[in-house]
Design an enzyme around this catalytic site. Structure first.
Site, PDB file in Angstrom:
ATOM      1  N   HIS A 187      24.146  17.575  -8.343  1.00 58.23           N
ATOM      2  CA  HIS A 187      22.560  17.305  -9.041  1.00 58.23           C
ATOM      3  C   HIS A 187      22.724  15.990  -9.743  1.00 58.23           C
ATOM      4  O   HIS A 187      22.993  16.296 -10.872  1.00 58.23           O
ATOM      5  CB  HIS A 187      21.598  18.413  -9.481  1.00 58.23           C
ATOM      6  CG  HIS A 187      21.671  19.521  -8.621  1.00 58.23           C
ATOM      7  ND1 HIS A 187      20.599  19.358  -7.516  1.00 58.23           N
ATOM      8  CD2 HIS A 187      21.877  20.820  -8.569  1.00 58.23           C
ATOM      9  CE1 HIS A 187      20.553  20.527  -7.092  1.00 58.23           C
ATOM     10  NE2 HIS A 187      21.231  21.264  -7.451  1.00 58.23           N
ATOM     11  N   HIS A 193      25.466  18.893  -0.887  1.00 58.86           N
ATOM     12  CA  HIS A 193      26.035  20.193  -0.897  1.00 58.86           C
ATOM     13  C   HIS A 193      27.224  20.289   0.133  1.00 58.86           C
ATOM     14  O   HIS A 193      27.326  19.537   1.112  1.00 58.86           O
ATOM     15  CB  HIS A 193      25.169  21.289  -0.334  1.00 58.86           C
ATOM     16  CG  HIS A 193      25.438  22.329   0.367  1.00 58.86           C
ATOM     17  ND1 HIS A 193      25.621  22.584   1.731  1.00 58.86           N
ATOM     18  CD2 HIS A 193      26.113  23.688  -0.385  1.00 58.86           C
ATOM     19  CE1 HIS A 193      26.275  23.884   1.717  1.00 58.86           C
ATOM     20  NE2 HIS A 193      26.427  24.419   0.854  1.00 58.86           N
ATOM     21  N   ASN A 226      30.592  22.959   1.728  1.00 63.24           N
ATOM     22  CA  ASN A 226      30.919  24.388   2.197  1.00 63.24           C
ATOM     23  C   ASN A 226      32.215  24.385   2.809  1.00 63.24           C
ATOM     24  O   ASN A 226      31.927  23.917   4.113  1.00 63.24           O
ATOM     25  CB  ASN A 226      30.051  25.308   2.172  1.00 63.24           C
ATOM     26  CG  ASN A 226      30.392  26.706   2.269  1.00 63.24           C
ATOM     27  OD1 ASN A 226      30.794  27.200   3.455  1.00 63.24           O
ATOM     28  ND2 ASN A 226      30.539  27.722   1.060  1.00 63.24           N
ATOM     29  N   ARG A 232      35.058  27.425   4.221  1.00 65.36           N
ATOM     30  CA  ARG A 232      35.301  28.732   4.232  1.00 65.36           C
ATOM     31  C   ARG A 232      36.131  29.093   5.299  1.00 65.36           C
ATOM     32  O   ARG A 232      36.131  28.601   6.477  1.00 65.36           O
ATOM     33  CB  ARG A 232      34.255  29.663   3.952  1.00 65.36           C
ATOM     34  CG  ARG A 232      33.127  29.216   5.304  1.00 65.36           C
ATOM     35  CD  ARG A 232      31.793  29.991   4.825  1.00 65.36           C
ATOM     36  NE  ARG A 232      30.919  30.052   5.979  1.00 65.36           N
ATOM     37  CZ  ARG A 232      30.078  29.045   6.467  1.00 65.36           C
ATOM     38  NH1 ARG A 232      30.050  27.971   5.359  1.00 65.36           N
ATOM     39  NH2 ARG A 232      29.397  28.799   7.572  1.00 65.36           N
ATOM     40  N   HIS A 282       8.932  27.295   6.395  1.00 64.75           N
ATOM     41  CA  HIS A 282       7.511  27.520   5.854  1.00 64.75           C
ATOM     42  C   HIS A 282       7.188  25.796   5.379  1.00 64.75           C
ATOM     43  O   HIS A 282       5.975  25.871   5.114  1.00 64.75           O
ATOM     44  CB  HIS A 282       7.437  28.279   4.503  1.00 64.75           C
ATOM     45  CG  HIS A 282       8.436  28.025   3.501  1.00 64.75           C
ATOM     46  ND1 HIS A 282       9.943  27.741   3.695  1.00 64.75           N
ATOM     47  CD2 HIS A 282       8.186  27.600   2.318  1.00 64.75           C
ATOM     48  CE1 HIS A 282      10.246  27.591   2.622  1.00 64.75           C
ATOM     49  NE2 HIS A 282       9.656  27.414   1.816  1.00 64.75           N
ATOM     50  N   GLY A 300      29.383  39.570  -5.109  1.00 66.89           N
ATOM     51  CA  GLY A 300      29.944  38.410  -5.881  1.00 66.89           C
ATOM     52  C   GLY A 300      29.317  38.241  -7.371  1.00 66.89           C
ATOM     53  O   GLY A 300      28.467  38.923  -7.897  1.00 66.89           O
TER      54      GLY A 300
END
Length: 306
Positions: free
Chosen positions: A96, A106, A108, A110, A176, A260
């Site tokens: 940010h 962002h 990721n 894995r 939404h 976690g």
């Protein structure tokens, strides 16, 4: 070195490289390194930078967790794995920036394995990707971001960029709100069809291209002048980030369901954010342009079929 250790070694190295590059970019703040253990098995290293010259907050976390039973979020689409042991290793980051003209990002990366580790996993797969969330976007930045993403995918299949770009657009969509979280990038999961070596090479390609995709945008936009209006809009749009992470994000749900470390799971949330009832951008404003031109899936590179 077994397959899990190979992935673990790469991801820890990737975390170190990203942390070092972000510290150099910021030039002021340093990452706090917080090592932790998970009571159910495993642990990790959370690296968090706060109050920097460039980054208001940046979190880069590594985790390796394991347990005797997969949580519900991991078996929803794979009921045959219910009750299986699991190993999960990954790097996740959210950045940010201070300046509203520098996008949030962002990423990721894995690896997941289910089943008895001694006799070989019953199932394994790679997942991850990266996406970009601008507040005041520039077309050339979005073009650069997607060009790097495509270049990372192309050696492993001509269709991968289009497939994973589409998946990213669909995944990072706030139903939404009827809008995408940002301008997308790549999102992939269940990567294993090409075998371990090829699948792992693909993950490394995407991981190694994250910094080349993001840091040129930071360097180009960080000196852009801004005022209270731009800052307030940035804080308002960060609210969408919070909404997505707490309602839809698979990693957040898995982390909480698997026991976690809560602080590490929620370090992706922005340090400051605001909501405003029934707010709408002014007609013809830069803020309206974000809504009209960017918060929907688009063929940024002109490579998608009509």
């Amino acid at each position: 070195m077994n397959e899990l250790d190979q992935v673990k070694d790469y991801l820890q190295s990737l975390q170190s490289r990203i942390v070092a590059e972000l510290e150099q970019l910021d030039g002021k703040a340093k990452f706090k390194r917080d090592s932790w253990q998970r009571p159910g098995g495993g642990g990790g290293l959370s690296c968090v930078l706060s109050g920097g010259a460039v980054f208001e907050q940046a979190g880069v976390g590594f985790s390796h967790v394991f347990g005797k039973q997969l949580p519900p979020s991991a078996t929803k689409a794979r009921p045959e794995l219910s009750g299986q042991q699991f190993q999960a290793v990954g790097v996740s980051l959210v950045i940010h920036p201070q300046n509203p003209y520098v996008p949030t990002t962002h990423a990721n990366f894995r690896y997941f394995a289910a089943g008895d580790a001694d006799s070989g996993p019953a199932a394994w797969w790679f997942g991850g990707g990266f996406d970009l969330t601008p507040y005041y976007p520039f077309p050339e930045d979005v073009l650069h971001w997607h060009t790097v993403a495509k270049n990372a995918c192309d050696p492993y299949g001509d269709d991968l960029y289009l497939r994973y770009k589409k998946w990213c657009d669909e995944y990072f969509f706030l139903k939404h709100r009827e809008e995408t979280r940002g301008v997308g990038g790549l999102f992939f999961d269940d990567v294993n069809a090409a075998g371990f070596d090829e699948s792992f090479a693909f993950l490394r390609s995407v991981g190694d291209n994250f910094l080349p995709a993001y840091t040129p945008i930071v360097r180009k936009r960080n000196s852009h002048r801004f005022g209270d209006r731009q800052r307030e809009f940035q804080l308002y749009r960060r609210g969408r980030y919070v909404e997505f992470n707490l309602i839809y994000d698979r990693g957040t749900i898995f982390g909480l369901q698997s026991g976690g470390r809560t602080e590490s799971i929620l370090m992706s949330l922005p340090p400051r954010v605001r909501w405003e009832y029934d707010w709408h951008p002014e007609a013809g404003s830069a803020e309206e342009k974000l809504y009209s031109d960017y918060l929907r899936p688009r063929d940024w590179l002109g490579v998608e079929a009509g």
